[in-house]
Design a protein around this motif. Sequence first.
Motif, PDB file in Angstrom:
ATOM      1  N   ALA A  10       0.857  -1.181   0.000  1.00  0.00           N
ATOM      2  CA  ALA A  10       0.000   0.000   0.000  1.00  0.00           C
ATOM      3  C   ALA A  10       0.894   1.231   0.000  1.00  0.00           C
ATOM      4  CB  ALA A  10      -0.912   0.007   1.226  1.00  0.00           C
ATOM      5  N   VAL A  11       0.654   2.142  -0.946  1.00  0.00           N
ATOM      6  CA  VAL A  11       1.431   3.376  -1.049  1.00  0.00           C
ATOM      7  C   VAL A  11       0.550   4.529  -0.582  1.00  0.00           C
ATOM      8  CG1 VAL A  11       2.793   4.892  -2.540  1.00  0.00           C
ATOM      9  CG2 VAL A  11       2.721   2.417  -2.992  1.00  0.00           C
ATOM     10  N   HIS A  12       0.916   5.117   0.549  1.00  0.00           N
ATOM     11  CA  HIS A  12       0.116   6.176   1.150  1.00  0.00           C
ATOM     12  C   HIS A  12       0.931   7.458   1.286  1.00  0.00           C
ATOM     13  CE1 HIS A  12      -3.705   4.312   1.988  1.00  0.00           C
ATOM     14  NE2 HIS A  12      -3.089   3.223   2.419  1.00  0.00           N
ATOM     15  N   ALA A  13       0.216   8.549   1.518  1.00  0.00           N
ATOM     16  CA  ALA A  13       0.853   9.866   1.558  1.00  0.00           C
ATOM     17  C   ALA A  13       1.393  10.219   2.933  1.00  0.00           C
ATOM     18  CB  ALA A  13      -0.139  10.937   1.094  1.00  0.00           C
ATOM     19  N   HIS A  14       0.593  10.012   3.990  1.00  0.00           N
ATOM     20  CA  HIS A  14       0.926  10.508   5.326  1.00  0.00           C
ATOM     21  C   HIS A  14       0.743   9.416   6.372  1.00  0.00           C
ATOM     22  CE1 HIS A  14      -1.082  13.805   3.013  1.00  0.00           C
ATOM     23  NE2 HIS A  14       0.048  14.423   3.300  1.00  0.00           N
ATOM     24  N   PRO A  15       1.421   9.553   7.513  1.00  0.00           N
ATOM     25  CA  PRO A  15       1.057   8.726   8.654  1.00  0.00           C
ATOM     26  C   PRO A  15      -0.426   8.938   8.991  1.00  0.00           C
ATOM     27  CG  PRO A  15       3.111   9.912   9.064  1.00  0.00           C
ATOM     28  CD  PRO A  15       2.529  10.495   7.812  1.00  0.00           C
ATOM     29  N   ASP A  16      -1.136   7.908   9.190  1.00  0.00           N
ATOM     30  CA  ASP A  16      -2.567   7.730   9.501  1.00  0.00           C
ATOM     31  C   ASP A  16      -3.391   7.373   8.278  1.00  0.00           C
ATOM     32  OD1 ASP A  16      -3.753  10.112   8.290  1.00  0.00           O
ATOM     33  OD2 ASP A  16      -3.615  11.210  10.164  1.00  0.00           O
ATOM     34  N   ASP A  17      -2.908   7.705   7.055  1.00  0.00           N
ATOM     35  CA  ASP A  17      -3.660   7.325   5.859  1.00  0.00           C
ATOM     36  C   ASP A  17      -3.783   5.815   5.717  1.00  0.00           C
ATOM     37  OD1 ASP A  17      -4.048   9.962   5.017  1.00  0.00           O
ATOM     38  OD2 ASP A  17      -2.210  10.005   3.828  1.00  0.00           O
ATOM     39  N   GLU A  18      -2.779   5.085   6.207  1.00  0.00           N
ATOM     40  CA  GLU A  18      -2.799   3.633   6.069  1.00  0.00           C
ATOM     41  C   GLU A  18      -4.001   3.016   6.763  1.00  0.00           C
ATOM     42  OE1 GLU A  18      -1.441   4.138  10.112  1.00  0.00           O
ATOM     43  OE2 GLU A  18      -0.836   5.173   8.271  1.00  0.00           O
ATOM     44  N   ALA A  19      -4.434   3.642   7.855  1.00  0.00           N
ATOM     45  CA  ALA A  19      -5.515   3.066   8.651  1.00  0.00           C
ATOM     46  C   ALA A  19      -6.891   3.392   8.091  1.00  0.00           C
ATOM     47  CB  ALA A  19      -5.410   3.546  10.097  1.00  0.00           C
ATOM     48  N   THR A  20      -7.050   4.588   7.539  1.00  0.00           N
ATOM     49  CA  THR A  20      -8.383   5.043   7.154  1.00  0.00           C
ATOM     50  C   THR A  20      -8.989   4.201   6.044  1.00  0.00           C
ATOM     51  OG1 THR A  20      -7.697   7.287   7.726  1.00  0.00           O
ATOM     52  CG2 THR A  20      -9.726   7.050   6.470  1.00  0.00           C
ATOM     53  N   GLY A  21      -8.277   4.071   4.931  1.00  0.00           N
ATOM     54  CA  GLY A  21      -8.858   3.391   3.778  1.00  0.00           C
ATOM     55  C   GLY A  21      -8.410   1.968   3.585  1.00  0.00           C
ATOM     56  N   THR A  22      -7.286   1.587   4.215  1.00  0.00           N
ATOM     57  CA  THR A  22      -6.751   0.247   3.974  1.00  0.00           C
ATOM     58  C   THR A  22      -6.400  -0.506   5.250  1.00  0.00           C
ATOM     59  OG1 THR A  22      -4.506   1.161   3.729  1.00  0.00           O
ATOM     60  CG2 THR A  22      -5.801   0.894   1.717  1.00  0.00           C
ATOM     61  N   GLY A  23      -6.756   0.046   6.419  1.00  0.00           N
ATOM     62  CA  GLY A  23      -6.435  -0.649   7.663  1.00  0.00           C
ATOM     63  C   GLY A  23      -7.043  -2.031   7.727  1.00  0.00           C
ATOM     64  N   GLY A  24      -8.248  -2.160   7.185  1.00  0.00           N
ATOM     65  CA  GLY A  24      -8.919  -3.453   7.206  1.00  0.00           C
ATOM     66  C   GLY A  24      -8.234  -4.485   6.338  1.00  0.00           C
ATOM     67  N   VAL A  25      -7.875  -4.121   5.106  1.00  0.00           N
ATOM     68  CA  VAL A  25      -7.231  -5.111   4.226  1.00  0.00           C
ATOM     69  C   VAL A  25      -5.822  -5.420   4.707  1.00  0.00           C
ATOM     70  CG1 VAL A  25      -8.641  -4.663   2.182  1.00  0.00           C
ATOM     71  CG2 VAL A  25      -6.544  -3.335   2.519  1.00  0.00           C
ATOM     72  N   LEU A  26      -5.111  -4.427   5.234  1.00  0.00           N
ATOM     73  CA  LEU A  26      -3.773  -4.710   5.747  1.00  0.00           C
ATOM     74  C   LEU A  26      -3.837  -5.711   6.899  1.00  0.00           C
ATOM     75  CD1 LEU A  26      -2.316  -1.103   5.554  1.00  0.00           C
ATOM     76  CD2 LEU A  26      -1.420  -3.093   4.322  1.00  0.00           C
ATOM     77  N   ALA A  27      -4.790  -5.514   7.802  1.00  0.00           N
ATOM     78  CA  ALA A  27      -4.930  -6.447   8.929  1.00  0.00           C
ATOM     79  C   ALA A  27      -5.427  -7.809   8.462  1.00  0.00           C
ATOM     80  CB  ALA A  27      -5.884  -5.861   9.964  1.00  0.00           C
ATOM     81  N   ARG A  28      -6.401  -7.808   7.565  1.00  0.00           N
ATOM     82  CA  ARG A  28      -6.969  -9.086   7.105  1.00  0.00           C
ATOM     83  C   ARG A  28      -5.924  -9.932   6.397  1.00  0.00           C
ATOM     84  NH1 ARG A  28     -12.052 -10.391   2.913  1.00  0.00           N
ATOM     85  NH2 ARG A  28     -11.120 -12.325   2.135  1.00  0.00           N
ATOM     86  N   TYR A  29      -5.198  -9.324   5.462  1.00  0.00           N
ATOM     87  CA  TYR A  29      -4.267 -10.138   4.684  1.00  0.00           C
ATOM     88  C   TYR A  29      -3.045 -10.527   5.502  1.00  0.00           C
ATOM     89  CZ  TYR A  29      -7.372  -9.403   0.801  1.00  0.00           C
ATOM     90  OH  TYR A  29      -8.493  -9.399  -0.003  1.00  0.00           O
ATOM     91  N   ALA A  30      -2.662  -9.715   6.473  1.00  0.00           N
ATOM     92  CA  ALA A  30      -1.605 -10.146   7.392  1.00  0.00           C
ATOM     93  C   ALA A  30      -2.051 -11.386   8.154  1.00  0.00           C
ATOM     94  CB  ALA A  30      -1.253  -9.020   8.355  1.00  0.00           C
ATOM     95  N   ALA A  31      -3.313 -11.392   8.606  1.00  0.00           N
ATOM     96  CA  ALA A  31      -3.852 -12.539   9.338  1.00  0.00           C
ATOM     97  C   ALA A  31      -3.939 -13.781   8.458  1.00  0.00           C
ATOM     98  CB  ALA A  31      -5.228 -12.199   9.906  1.00  0.00           C
TER      99      ALA A  31
END
Length: 277
Positions: A10-31
């Motif tokens: 995931a390529v994001h602009a700022h700290p916190d952007d990772e959580a807003t729109g992609t926090g769910g997929v990042l957590a899901r696919y890590a799991a």
Amino acid sequence: MNDRPLTLMAVHAHPDDEATGTGGVLARYAAEGMRTVLVTCTDGGCGDGPGGVKPGDPGHDPAAIALMRRQELEASCDILKISHLEMLDYADSGMMGWPTNDAHGSFWQTPVEEGAARLAELFRRYRPDVVVTYDENGFYGHPDHIQANRITMAALAMTGLASKVYWTTAPRSMMQRFGEAMREFGADVPEPDSAEAEAIAAIGLPDEEITTWVDTTAFGGQKFDALAAHASQGENIFFLKMGQERFTELMGVETFVRVQDTTGAALPENDLFAGLR
């Protein structure tokens, strides 16, 4: 046999952007055992300082804020179980029209080919199967989001890597529910003028144009906690006011537009890795 793990970047602009729109997929696919890589392009130095001090106000120290936000970002990555964090560390450009847009070293002023070359090196290192970033308007017109899209698409063109590429988006039906939730939780939402109304109407896409709907409800708690880790920006993170249960109800599905694909996976789809496993 290729023993390299399937990889989401995931390529994001700022700290916190990772959580807003992609926090769910990042957590899901890590799991699910995928390798997850987060690239954060800027240092977040145009964020709020201690006590909510704003950029340009006395006491706003971008370097100190960048350090604080880096620590918050690392905490968010721990919560989301992100495998690798990469920081490009460009200076935060601020919102469109701010003087910081023109500052030397800002992400917005960085030549696309320079940022793309650096990102291409990360593509070659991690060889992501799936890449996620913003659309060409940065979802809502933020210059750093727009620039993240530009360098990502240029780096993909340079390397020919990634089987699937997605842009984050939101269905218009969800945008309507967000507005209702903001009023429900007491947000002061002034009536927009005609130009603002037109800009708001352009955010997201009609539901039928969304290609990919990923259920991340089971990871709503992680996503909420990852956002909460960015405590210094809490004044700007409206979603935290909802509480975890209501947040998960509204934010439990993450949506994307698939813009590149080599797998032939049928659309619509409910898995960023459809066709790869």
